[in-house]
Design an enzyme around this catalytic site. Structure first.
Site, PDB file in Angstrom:
ATOM      1  CB  CYS A   1     -51.571 -29.401   0.520  1.00  0.00           C
ATOM      2  SG  CYS A   1     -49.817 -29.056   0.694  1.00  0.00           S
TER       3      CYS A   1
ATOM      4  CB  CYS B   1     -49.174 -26.493  -1.107  1.00  0.00           C
ATOM      5  SG  CYS B   1     -49.752 -26.920   0.546  1.00  0.00           S
TER       6      CYS B   1
END
Ligand code: N1C
Length: 263
Positions: free
Chosen positions: A164, A82
């Site tokens: 993400c 992420c």
């Protein structure tokens, strides 16, 4: 039987498969998995090469599909952490220069599949099991579902779906429209970000040094992008000439006023 077309006859308008395609795919796969990202050393490059070839050989090169690439995508799958995804549109070189310095960040070409396919061309033919090194179809042949376009659409979609946290995009503020709805970024990637996973899209609008300043964070094309992203419940932020990337541009133009004062 005679060959369907005489040698050197160009069936399509695009250039043919890159010479030594199979060897390049295998070599890049080993370079990436053994040297660039040794955490992927257990990937089977022979199988990846075989799956890549199978995705387009003996098939109509104007009828490539997402499904053709599924086995390849599964073999090459990789987790991107992420906050580390970098998209780009019309800024390929600059975005890659930046991720080369910031090695924790990933453009699609910094993932195994993108690394293998970057700048290559490939196609086959439904009537033969051979690679077509003479010519490959393009949009000019009225063939948008060609193996290369479908590949980038498919892997770009997957790259965006997997993103993400805070994600980034490097845009070209020296074009009339820094954000182009028809680009892969505008057409595929932004629509495949998952609002439950992606908190913020951070845009960096970079102007060429000495070039025109056509488009910036306050322009209509960026307002378009902001509204598409906001409607999808993802936060949007934008910065003109993001300093760390600006410094890379300044390496080539150290004496330019924008590089010597107040950047
Ligand atoms: O159409 P674009 O840029 O907006 O596509 C870039 C966007 C990036 O964020 C990437 O994740 O889409 C992904 N991507 C590639 O990584 C890529 N590598 C090579 C999309 N296309 C890619 N290519 C080839 O460049 C491909 O043939 C495609 O048609 C061009 C798109 O470049 P662009 O218009 O500058």
């Amino acid at each position: 039987m005679w060959p369907r077309s005489p040698p050197n006859h160009k069936e399509w308008q695009g250039s043919g498969t890159t010479a030594h395609f199979g060897d390049i795919v295998l070599g890049r796969c080993y370079t990436y998995t053994q040297i660039v990202r040794p955490e992927l050393r257990d990937k089977d490059c022979q199988k990846i090469q075989e799956a890549f070839l199978k995705s387009f050989l003996s098939k109509d090169p104007c009828d490539a599909t997402e499904q053709d690439y599924q086995p390849l995508i599964e073999l090459a799958n990789q987790t991107i952490p992420c906050n580390k995804t970098v998209f780009w549109s019309k800024t390929k070189e600059l975005a890659h220069q930046y991720t080369r310095v910031q090695q924790a960040l990933f453009t699609l070409e910094n993932t195994l599949l993108g690394y293998i396919a970057d700048d290559l061309s490939w196609c086959g033919d439904s009537g033969s099991s051979e690679i077509n090194y003479q010519s490959c179809p393009t949009r000019r042949d009225n063939c948008s579902s060609n193996p290369v376009s479908v590949f980038w659409n498919t892997v770009s979609k997957r790259f965006a779906e997997d993103a993400c946290g805070v994600v980034h995009v490097v845009l070209n503020g020296s074009l009339n429209e820094a954000f182009d709805r028809r680009s892969t970024f505008g057409r595929v990637e932004i629509h495949n970000l998952h609002p439950k996973k992606v908190r913020t899209l951070q845009a960096w609008v970079m102007h060429d040094i000495g070039g025109v300043r056509s488009d910036s964070c306050s322009s209509s094309s960026i307002r378009d992008l902001k509204s598409i992203i906001s409607e999808r419940n993802i936060t949007f932020t934008c910065q003109n000439n993001y300093r760390p990337v600006r410094f890379l541009q300044c390496v080539k133009n150290p004496e330019h006023p924008s590089c010597t004062s107040g950047i």
